[in-house]
Design an enzyme around this catalytic site. Structure first.
Site, PDB file in Angstrom:
ATOM      1  N   ASP A  32       2.470  -5.370   9.697  1.00  0.00           N
ATOM      2  CA  ASP A  32       1.345  -4.704  10.138  1.00  0.00           C
ATOM      3  C   ASP A  32       0.872  -5.442  11.266  1.00  0.00           C
ATOM      4  OD1 ASP A  32       1.364  -2.334   8.900  1.00  0.00           O
ATOM      5  OD2 ASP A  32       0.138  -3.155   7.303  1.00  0.00           O
ATOM      6  N   ARG A  34     -28.104  -9.094   6.466  1.00  0.00           N
ATOM      7  CA  ARG A  34     -28.386  -9.943   5.586  1.00  0.00           C
ATOM      8  C   ARG A  34     -27.246  -9.911   4.659  1.00  0.00           C
ATOM      9  NH1 ARG A  34     -32.746 -12.738   2.763  1.00  0.00           N
ATOM     10  NH2 ARG A  34     -31.360 -14.283   2.611  1.00  0.00           N
ATOM     11  N   ASN A  40      -7.182  -2.601  14.588  1.00  0.00           N
ATOM     12  CA  ASN A  40      -7.525  -2.653  13.163  1.00  0.00           C
ATOM     13  C   ASN A  40      -8.835  -2.614  13.293  1.00  0.00           C
ATOM     14  OD1 ASN A  40      -5.837  -1.668  11.489  1.00  0.00           O
ATOM     15  ND2 ASN A  40      -5.583  -4.131  11.031  1.00  0.00           N
ATOM     16  N   ASP A  49     -22.322 -11.066   4.281  1.00  0.00           N
ATOM     17  CA  ASP A  49     -21.284 -11.712   4.123  1.00  0.00           C
ATOM     18  C   ASP A  49     -20.709 -11.647   6.396  1.00  0.00           C
ATOM     19  OD1 ASP A  49     -21.659 -13.331   2.050  1.00  0.00           O
ATOM     20  OD2 ASP A  49     -18.888 -12.693   1.436  1.00  0.00           O
TER      21      ASP A  49
HETATM   22  N1  LIG Z   1      -9.587  -8.611   2.054  1.00  0.00           N
HETATM   23  C1  LIG Z   1      -8.908  -7.805   2.887  1.00  0.00           C
HETATM   24  O1  LIG Z   1      -7.994  -6.709   2.776  1.00  0.00           O
HETATM   25  C2  LIG Z   1      -8.518  -8.074   4.045  1.00  0.00           C
HETATM   26  C3  LIG Z   1      -8.671  -9.667   4.980  1.00  0.00           C
HETATM   27  C4  LIG Z   1      -8.899 -10.050   6.096  1.00  0.00           C
HETATM   28  C5  LIG Z   1      -7.884  -9.435   6.488  1.00  0.00           C
HETATM   29  N2  LIG Z   1      -7.289  -8.081   6.419  1.00  0.00           N
HETATM   30  C6  LIG Z   1      -6.411  -7.016   7.317  1.00  0.00           C
HETATM   31  O2  LIG Z   1      -5.253  -8.043   7.793  1.00  0.00           O
HETATM   32  C7  LIG Z   1      -5.257  -7.576   9.192  1.00  0.00           C
HETATM   33  C8  LIG Z   1      -4.242  -8.868   9.810  1.00  0.00           C
HETATM   34  O3  LIG Z   1      -2.867  -8.298   9.472  1.00  0.00           O
HETATM   35  P1  LIG Z   1      -1.781  -9.186   9.783  1.00  0.00           P
HETATM   36  O4  LIG Z   1      -0.682  -8.775   9.143  1.00  0.00           O
HETATM   37  O5  LIG Z   1      -2.133 -10.208  10.603  1.00  0.00           O
HETATM   38  O6  LIG Z   1      -2.704 -10.212   8.747  1.00  0.00           O
HETATM   39  P2  LIG Z   1      -2.143 -11.280   7.132  1.00  0.00           P
HETATM   40  O7  LIG Z   1      -0.723 -11.009   6.843  1.00  0.00           O
HETATM   41  O8  LIG Z   1      -3.013 -11.390   6.749  1.00  0.00           O
HETATM   42  O9  LIG Z   1      -2.058  -9.928   6.498  1.00  0.00           O
HETATM   43  C9  LIG Z   1      -3.055  -8.800   5.743  1.00  0.00           C
HETATM   44  C10 LIG Z   1      -3.054  -7.610   5.549  1.00  0.00           C
HETATM   45  O10 LIG Z   1      -3.623  -6.453   4.986  1.00  0.00           O
HETATM   46  C11 LIG Z   1      -2.408  -5.777   5.851  1.00  0.00           C
HETATM   47  N3  LIG Z   1      -2.753  -4.386   6.997  1.00  0.00           N
HETATM   48  C12 LIG Z   1      -3.154  -5.305   8.202  1.00  0.00           C
HETATM   49  N4  LIG Z   1      -3.122  -4.205   8.633  1.00  0.00           N
HETATM   50  C13 LIG Z   1      -3.841  -3.077   7.795  1.00  0.00           C
HETATM   51  C14 LIG Z   1      -4.626  -1.765   7.789  1.00  0.00           C
HETATM   52  N5  LIG Z   1      -4.354  -1.118   9.307  1.00  0.00           N
HETATM   53  N6  LIG Z   1      -4.421  -0.962   7.058  1.00  0.00           N
HETATM   54  C15 LIG Z   1      -3.804  -1.492   5.693  1.00  0.00           C
HETATM   55  N7  LIG Z   1      -3.822  -3.093   5.263  1.00  0.00           N
HETATM   56  C16 LIG Z   1      -3.305  -3.275   6.943  1.00  0.00           C
HETATM   57  C17 LIG Z   1      -1.088  -6.504   6.046  1.00  0.00           C
HETATM   58  O11 LIG Z   1      -0.644  -5.042   5.547  1.00  0.00           O
HETATM   59  C18 LIG Z   1      -1.363  -6.967   5.325  1.00  0.00           C
HETATM   60  O12 LIG Z   1      -1.089  -7.304   3.686  1.00  0.00           O
HETATM   61  C19 LIG Z   1      -6.552  -7.337   9.843  1.00  0.00           C
HETATM   62  O13 LIG Z   1      -6.947  -6.412  11.029  1.00  0.00           O
HETATM   63  C20 LIG Z   1      -7.216  -6.622   8.392  1.00  0.00           C
HETATM   64  O14 LIG Z   1      -7.640  -5.734   8.334  1.00  0.00           O
HETATM   65  C21 LIG Z   1      -7.372  -7.525   4.796  1.00  0.00           C
HETATM   66  N1  LIG Z   2       5.258 -11.074  17.054  1.00  0.00           N
HETATM   67  C1  LIG Z   2       4.523 -12.241  16.306  1.00  0.00           C
HETATM   68  N2  LIG Z   2       5.431 -13.207  16.164  1.00  0.00           N
HETATM   69  C2  LIG Z   2       5.380 -14.089  15.174  1.00  0.00           C
HETATM   70  N3  LIG Z   2       3.893 -14.044  14.865  1.00  0.00           N
HETATM   71  C3  LIG Z   2       3.820 -12.770  14.350  1.00  0.00           C
HETATM   72  C4  LIG Z   2       3.474 -11.459  15.585  1.00  0.00           C
HETATM   73  N4  LIG Z   2       3.008 -10.590  15.978  1.00  0.00           N
HETATM   74  C5  LIG Z   2       2.117 -10.809  14.120  1.00  0.00           C
HETATM   75  N5  LIG Z   2       2.230 -12.389  13.943  1.00  0.00           N
HETATM   76  C6  LIG Z   2       1.730 -13.278  12.402  1.00  0.00           C
HETATM   77  O1  LIG Z   2       2.446 -12.807  11.298  1.00  0.00           O
HETATM   78  C7  LIG Z   2       2.330 -13.223  10.723  1.00  0.00           C
HETATM   79  C8  LIG Z   2       2.621 -11.960   9.395  1.00  0.00           C
HETATM   80  O2  LIG Z   2       2.810 -11.070  10.051  1.00  0.00           O
HETATM   81  P1  LIG Z   2       3.449 -10.045   9.761  1.00  0.00           P
HETATM   82  O3  LIG Z   2       2.179  -9.405   9.408  1.00  0.00           O
HETATM   83  O4  LIG Z   2       3.927  -8.845  10.634  1.00  0.00           O
HETATM   84  O5  LIG Z   2       4.240 -10.018   8.314  1.00  0.00           O
HETATM   85  P2  LIG Z   2       3.227  -9.746   6.844  1.00  0.00           P
HETATM   86  O6  LIG Z   2       2.598 -10.493   6.689  1.00  0.00           O
HETATM   87  O7  LIG Z   2       5.014  -9.896   5.979  1.00  0.00           O
HETATM   88  O8  LIG Z   2       3.214  -7.969   6.843  1.00  0.00           O
HETATM   89  P3  LIG Z   2       2.392  -7.052   6.052  1.00  0.00           P
HETATM   90  O9  LIG Z   2       0.974  -7.440   7.313  1.00  0.00           O
HETATM   91  O10 LIG Z   2       2.647  -5.054   6.671  1.00  0.00           O
HETATM   92  O11 LIG Z   2       2.196  -7.556   5.062  1.00  0.00           O
HETATM   93  C9  LIG Z   2       0.589 -13.133  10.241  1.00  0.00           C
HETATM   94  O12 LIG Z   2      -0.473 -14.228  10.445  1.00  0.00           O
HETATM   95  C10 LIG Z   2       0.378 -12.673  12.007  1.00  0.00           C
HETATM   96  O13 LIG Z   2      -0.918 -12.817  12.318  1.00  0.00           O
END
Ligand SMILES: NC(=O)c1ccc[n+]([C@@H]2O[C@H](COP(=O)([O-])OP(=O)(O)OC[C@H]3O[C@@H](n4cnc5c(N)ncnc54)[C@H](O)[C@@H]3O)[C@@H](O)[C@H]2O)c1
Ligand SMILES: Nc1ncnc2c1ncn2[C@@H]1O[C@H](COP(=O)(O)OP(=O)(O)OP(=O)(O)O)[C@@H](O)[C@H]1O
Length: 283
Positions: free
Chosen positions: A62, A164, A136, A166
């Protein structure tokens, strides 16, 4: 959709990404489509996309789609998101399903899901000091953990209250299943035009998530006298340090993100599967 030039963006942090990107590249070359592959090291890389790009293929999780969404915003280039991540809410297409999605594209049978993006700006002493877009959410929160922040919320310039907590999350419909959901926000249809305001662990229990028509302008004022540093985080990937007195303004972006939808499962099925709505005890 006619495909002449396709850009493949693979998250270099995923071990299978280069191999899958090559497979997609070879498959498209056999169909006479010109491609360019980028294996990215982080989500800071700026890939200059040509406006003649017909499609961006995101290979990762994602987070990789969130990154690609920033690259294509305003260009109207659709994203086909192949899932190599863990959950795959936004990345609907499994890594064994992409060929059949391309077959649908070649037969003009693809479905594009139109997703709202948000635009966030920070106004400091009357000047715009930061701007970003996100698929998002935008989060205003303490820079550390376990510190309460005090934020004034206004909707269309009408004061809506002091929070008030987080922090506050302003999420799009796509983001409704991300951080906002974890903070107790509602799941809303991914193609709706709405924004959700979700407080993170509110100190006052009467604070509730609020869903607004996306034509609204949401202003979060960082009031004076905070006990901690504050920050703005957009899509978990773009951060900006806030100061007391700053106004964080969140509005809907004019452009939509076009996501090629899966041809084997719809949004309801994705939510049902990912949230494990089985009615069983372990659900
Ligand atoms: N407590 C939480 O659930 C929490 C905390 C911080 C951020 N996030 C989410 O992580 C996103 C960033 O994703 P990332 O992959 O770069 O970081 P990351 O690798 O830390 O992944 C965070 C998780 O959020 C999931 N996620 C991302 N977008 C989603 C969506 N629209 N619907 C459902 N799940 C989603 C991803 O699949 C991953 O499992 C942020 O935009 C935020 O929505 C979630
Ligand atoms: N184009 C990119 N190249 C390298 N790293 C990236 C890129 N886009 C996002 N990232 C970073 O890579 C990390 C994981 O990426 P990504 O979400 O694709 O995989 P994942 O966390 O395993 O999958 P999901 O989010 O579906 O659980 C995130 O912290 C994100 O900030």
């Amino acid at each position: 959709m006619e495909l002449k030039y396709v850009v493949i963006i693979a998250n270099g942090g995923k071990s299978q990404a280069p191999a899958i990107a090559k497979e997609i590249n070879d498959y498209l070359a056999l169909h006479g489509i010109v491609t360019q592959v980028y294996i990215t090291k982080d989500c800071e890389e700026n890939i200059p996309l040509s406006i003649r790009t017909d499609l961006v293929v995101s290979v990762g999780g994602d987070g990789t789609v969130l990154y690609c969404a920033r690259l294509v915003q305003n260009l109207g280039i659709p994203i086909l998101a192949v899932n190599l991540g863990t959950f795959g809410y936004i990345t609907e297409i499994g890594c064994h399903e992409w060929k059949s999605v391309f077959e649908d594209i070649f037969g003009d049978r693809e479905r594009l899901s139109r997703r709202l993006m948000l635009r966030v700006s920070v106004i400091r002493k009357g000047l715009k000091v930061y701007q970003a877009t996100g698929l998002n959410e935008a989060v205003v929160s303490s820079a550390g953990i376990s510190k309460v922040v005090k934020l004034d919320l206004s909707i269309n310039n009408t004061f809506a209250g002091t929070f008030r907590s987080d922090g506050l999350i302003i999420a799009t419909p796509t983001g409704s299943t991300g951080y906002s959901l974890a903070a107790g926000g509602p799941i809303i249809d991914s193609e709706m035009s709405a924004l959700i305001i979700t407080p993170i662990c509110p100190f006052t229990l009467s604070n509730r998530p609020l869903v607004l028509g996306s034509s609204e302008m949401i202003t979060i004022n960082v009031v004076e006298g905070q006990r901690t540093e504050l920050m703005l985080t957009v899509d978990g990937q773009q951060t900006f340090d806030l100061e007391e007195g700053d106004d964080v303004i969140v509005e809907k972006s004019r452009s939509r993100i076009l996501l090629v939808a899966s041809n084997v499962r719809n949004y309801t099925e994705i939510i049902r599967a990912k949230l494990n709505w089985t009615g069983e005890l372990h659900a």
